[in-house]
Each structure stands twice: as C-alpha cells, then as structure tokens.
Design a protein around this motif. Structure first.
Motif, PDB file in Angstrom:
ATOM      1  N   VAL A  90       0.837  -1.203   0.000  1.00  0.00           N
ATOM      2  CA  VAL A  90       0.000   0.000   0.000  1.00  0.00           C
ATOM      3  C   VAL A  90       0.873   1.255   0.000  1.00  0.00           C
ATOM      4  CG1 VAL A  90      -1.684   1.333   1.327  1.00  0.00           C
ATOM      5  CG2 VAL A  90      -1.955  -1.144   1.109  1.00  0.00           C
ATOM      6  N   LEU A  91       1.892   1.267   0.845  1.00  0.00           N
ATOM      7  CA  LEU A  91       2.798   2.419   0.910  1.00  0.00           C
ATOM      8  C   LEU A  91       3.480   2.663  -0.436  1.00  0.00           C
ATOM      9  CD1 LEU A  91       4.470   1.851   4.397  1.00  0.00           C
ATOM     10  CD2 LEU A  91       3.068   3.809   3.745  1.00  0.00           C
ATOM     11  N   SER A  92       3.970   1.593  -1.050  1.00  0.00           N
ATOM     12  CA  SER A  92       4.684   1.732  -2.319  1.00  0.00           C
ATOM     13  C   SER A  92       3.758   2.164  -3.441  1.00  0.00           C
ATOM     14  CB  SER A  92       5.365   0.404  -2.684  1.00  0.00           C
ATOM     15  OG  SER A  92       6.271   0.001  -1.676  1.00  0.00           O
ATOM     16  N   GLU A  93       2.562   1.590  -3.500  1.00  0.00           N
ATOM     17  CA  GLU A  93       1.614   1.898  -4.560  1.00  0.00           C
ATOM     18  C   GLU A  93       1.106   3.335  -4.470  1.00  0.00           C
ATOM     19  OE1 GLU A  93      -1.068   1.451  -7.782  1.00  0.00           O
ATOM     20  OE2 GLU A  93       0.590   0.171  -7.159  1.00  0.00           O
ATOM     21  N   ILE A  94       0.860   3.815  -3.266  1.00  0.00           N
ATOM     22  CA  ILE A  94       0.263   5.136  -3.096  1.00  0.00           C
ATOM     23  C   ILE A  94       1.313   6.241  -3.009  1.00  0.00           C
ATOM     24  CG2 ILE A  94      -1.213   6.566  -1.619  1.00  0.00           C
ATOM     25  CD1 ILE A  94      -2.715   4.354  -3.046  1.00  0.00           C
ATOM     26  N   LYS A 173       1.558   1.601 -15.192  1.00  0.00           N
ATOM     27  CA  LYS A 173       0.817   2.772 -14.702  1.00  0.00           C
ATOM     28  C   LYS A 173      -0.284   2.313 -13.735  1.00  0.00           C
ATOM     29  CE  LYS A 173       3.391   5.389 -17.255  1.00  0.00           C
ATOM     30  NZ  LYS A 173       4.306   4.347 -17.766  1.00  0.00           N
ATOM     31  N   GLU A 174      -1.536   2.654 -14.006  1.00  0.00           N
ATOM     32  CA  GLU A 174      -2.622   2.290 -13.089  1.00  0.00           C
ATOM     33  C   GLU A 174      -3.261   0.938 -13.433  1.00  0.00           C
ATOM     34  OE1 GLU A 174      -3.524   4.107 -10.280  1.00  0.00           O
ATOM     35  OE2 GLU A 174      -1.650   5.072 -10.816  1.00  0.00           O
ATOM     36  N   LYS A 175      -2.772   0.289 -14.477  1.00  0.00           N
ATOM     37  CA  LYS A 175      -3.352  -0.998 -14.876  1.00  0.00           C
ATOM     38  C   LYS A 175      -2.654  -2.156 -14.162  1.00  0.00           C
ATOM     39  CE  LYS A 175      -4.441   0.674 -19.548  1.00  0.00           C
ATOM     40  NZ  LYS A 175      -4.197   0.452 -21.004  1.00  0.00           N
ATOM     41  N   HIS A 176      -3.316  -3.299 -14.126  1.00  0.00           N
ATOM     42  CA  HIS A 176      -2.742  -4.559 -13.649  1.00  0.00           C
ATOM     43  C   HIS A 176      -2.179  -4.446 -12.225  1.00  0.00           C
ATOM     44  CE1 HIS A 176      -3.289  -5.687 -17.767  1.00  0.00           C
ATOM     45  NE2 HIS A 176      -2.318  -4.902 -18.209  1.00  0.00           N
ATOM     46  N   LEU A 177      -2.975  -3.899 -11.329  1.00  0.00           N
ATOM     47  CA  LEU A 177      -2.557  -3.792  -9.925  1.00  0.00           C
ATOM     48  C   LEU A 177      -2.237  -5.168  -9.355  1.00  0.00           C
ATOM     49  CD1 LEU A 177      -2.137  -2.265  -7.277  1.00  0.00           C
ATOM     50  CD2 LEU A 177      -4.619  -2.352  -6.910  1.00  0.00           C
ATOM     51  N   TRP A 178      -3.021  -6.171  -9.729  1.00  0.00           N
ATOM     52  CA  TRP A 178      -2.810  -7.522  -9.208  1.00  0.00           C
ATOM     53  C   TRP A 178      -1.410  -8.022  -9.549  1.00  0.00           C
ATOM     54  CZ3 TRP A 178      -1.433 -11.346 -12.560  1.00  0.00           C
ATOM     55  CH2 TRP A 178      -1.643 -11.110 -13.921  1.00  0.00           C
ATOM     56  N   ALA A 179      -0.904  -7.671 -10.731  1.00  0.00           N
ATOM     57  CA  ALA A 179       0.401  -8.162 -11.169  1.00  0.00           C
ATOM     58  C   ALA A 179       1.514  -7.594 -10.305  1.00  0.00           C
ATOM     59  CB  ALA A 179       0.632  -7.806 -12.634  1.00  0.00           C
ATOM     60  N   LEU A 231      -6.152 -10.220  -1.462  1.00  0.00           N
ATOM     61  CA  LEU A 231      -6.045  -9.282  -2.577  1.00  0.00           C
ATOM     62  C   LEU A 231      -7.272  -8.387  -2.709  1.00  0.00           C
ATOM     63  CD1 LEU A 231      -3.724  -8.841  -4.557  1.00  0.00           C
ATOM     64  CD2 LEU A 231      -4.934 -10.238  -6.224  1.00  0.00           C
ATOM     65  N   PRO A 232      -8.499  -8.912  -2.573  1.00  0.00           N
ATOM     66  CA  PRO A 232      -9.671  -8.026  -2.664  1.00  0.00           C
ATOM     67  C   PRO A 232      -9.656  -6.909  -1.622  1.00  0.00           C
ATOM     68  CG  PRO A 232     -10.332 -10.317  -2.857  1.00  0.00           C
ATOM     69  CD  PRO A 232      -8.892 -10.330  -2.439  1.00  0.00           C
ATOM     70  N   ILE A 233      -9.190  -7.225  -0.410  1.00  0.00           N
ATOM     71  CA  ILE A 233      -9.123  -6.199   0.637  1.00  0.00           C
ATOM     72  C   ILE A 233      -8.053  -5.166   0.294  1.00  0.00           C
ATOM     73  CG2 ILE A 233      -8.659  -5.780   3.084  1.00  0.00           C
ATOM     74  CD1 ILE A 233      -9.684  -8.583   3.663  1.00  0.00           C
ATOM     75  N   THR A 234      -6.889  -5.644  -0.160  1.00  0.00           N
ATOM     76  CA  THR A 234      -5.817  -4.733  -0.545  1.00  0.00           C
ATOM     77  C   THR A 234      -6.278  -3.803  -1.660  1.00  0.00           C
ATOM     78  OG1 THR A 234      -4.241  -6.500  -0.015  1.00  0.00           O
ATOM     79  CG2 THR A 234      -3.390  -4.598  -1.197  1.00  0.00           C
TER      80      THR A 234
END
Length: 258
Positions: A90-94, A173-179, A231-234
């Motif tokens: 979460v920290l890295s993504e945001i 970019k903002e796509k493929h968050l799961w990956a 993953l759904p919660i994240t």
C-alpha cells in the motif's frame, strides 16, 4: 542552522501585537503517518512472535527426498508477516519508493530500539518478590542470531518488495494492480524468508536440511498465498486511498526516485 523563535510583543513593533496563542508546527495531512504507525507496530510484534518455533500436524511424518512435508515447521509470526508486506504494498503503490523506503527505515530503527530496550529490561536486577525473571528472559531475551535474522530479512525483503512494485508500476501505470502486488510479494517474501530462515533456523531448533527446506518453502508459500487471499481487501484499501489522498497524482519523476 539557526531556528528563529516567535516574536515577542516588542519585536512586532507598534501597531503589530504579538500572536494571541502559542506557536505550534502543523502536522502533515494525509494517511501516510497512521499507515506507517501500523506498519511499524506490525513489524515489532512479528519479530517478537517469530522467536517461537511452531509445528503443525506433528502426529504425521511425510517426506519427499530431503524435503519434510509433514509436520509443517514455521515460526510464531507466520500469521503476521503477510500483513507487513500488504501494508508495504500500500505504501509503495500510493506514496512511491522513497516514502516506502523511509517507512522501512523507521521500522528498522524501531526494531533496533525494541531490541535494546528488551536487553536493558532483561539485565536490570529483578526485585526480590519478582519470580518470573527466567521466563521473562526466555520470552524477550532475544539472541543476537535472531535479531540479525529478523533485521536482515526484513530490510532486504521490504526493499525488494517496494522496488519491484514501483518498477512494475512504471510500466503498467494504473493498470494490472494484481500483477505488481503479487509480483512484488513473490520477490520480497522470497528474499525475506530465505535470509531470515538461513540465519535463524538453528536458533529456533531446526537441526536438519529437511526441516530447513520445509521452513523456507512453507514460509514463502504461506506468505505469498496470504497476499493472494487478501487481494480483494488490498484492492479496496488502495482504491479508497487513491480517491481520498489529496496529493495522489501522476508524476514526472521516475518511479524509483518518487
């Protein structure tokens, strides 16, 4: 560097009265601070719980060559370490790599402080009425081997996790968050688990290659599986933060420098 103090009534001069209230610094807005607090607390609790060796299915013995399938051998923090990596994601993504790295440094410093405080508390002379000194020493008197294992595994694993995520995000970019969530976890957890287990195995009672391989594989698979399960919660947490974090926006700075 000289810090200027609030002006007194005389310093403001005629017609410029001094402020009516005391001076204070402003606390930065946003959710970074509480997230880092939870992240650091999780790391400290995890490293304490990890000093206990844990086994499941001890009534069974299943081996595949040198690999011991059952019983399953792990440590007492098996249910907590995944949470630290989820928060790290979460920290890295945001907030980006630099902000995540700063949180990792905070966590590292607090782990060191915890170890020092435990060491002092153990060595302080026990009161005559205190009968639990030996148990107290056993529970929190961490050995240098476990301290080194926890710090090395945490630092390398979290850095790999964060760097991998932001590098993937630079491309997607903002796509493929799961990956990037799963990919960063695989890299980070493997580095963390391998280093921690290699250093800490003998300290928690693992005395064979079969148990060691089992220790590494179980730890790695469990932590990676936990990431997939939650993953759904994240996703929900990250989506919510992206909408409510005022400063979240595209950047012209490369991902690893953000």
């Amino acid at each position: 560097m000289q810090v200027s103090e609030p002006k007194t009534t005389e310093e403001h001069g005629p017609g410029h009265p001094a402020p009516e209230h005391a001076a204070f610094a402003q606390v930065a807005r946003g959710y970074y601070t509480p997230i880092v607090a939870v992240f650091t607390a999780t790391l400290i609790i995890s490293n304490i719980c990890a000093t206990k060796g844990v086994q499941f299915f001890t009534d069974h013995s299943v081996k595949l060559g040198p690999l011991e399938i059952l019983p399953i051998t792990t440590d007492g923090a098996w249910f907590l370490f995944p949470l630290a990596y989820i928060i790290g994601d979460v920290l890295s993504e945001i907030y980006g790599f630099r902000a995540a790295r700063r949180a990792i440094y905070y966590g590292f410093a607090m782990l060191l402080l915890t170890v020092v405080c435990f060491k002092i508390a153990v060595e302080l002379p026990a009161a005559t009425f205190y009968e639990n000194q030996d148990a107290f020493r056993t529970v929190i008197g961490t050995t240098p081997q476990l301290v080194a294992a926890g710090l090395a595994g945490y630092f390398v694993g979290e850095m790999l996790n964060s760097a991998t995520l932001v590098l993937i995000k630079e491309r997607t970019k903002e796509k493929h968050l799961w990956a990037r969530l799963i990919g960063s976890t695989v890299v980070g957890e493997f580095g963390d688990t391998l280093i921690f287990c290699s250093i800490a195995a003998t300290a928690i009672g693992i005395d064979s290659w079969g148990q060691f391989i089992n220790f590494v594989i179980v730890g790695f698979l469990w932590k990676t599986l936990a990431e997939v399960i939650v993953l759904p919660i994240t996703y929900r947490v990250i989506t919510w933060l992206k909408k409510h974090e005022p400063s979240y926006a595209p950047s012209e700075v490369p991902a690893l420098l953000r």
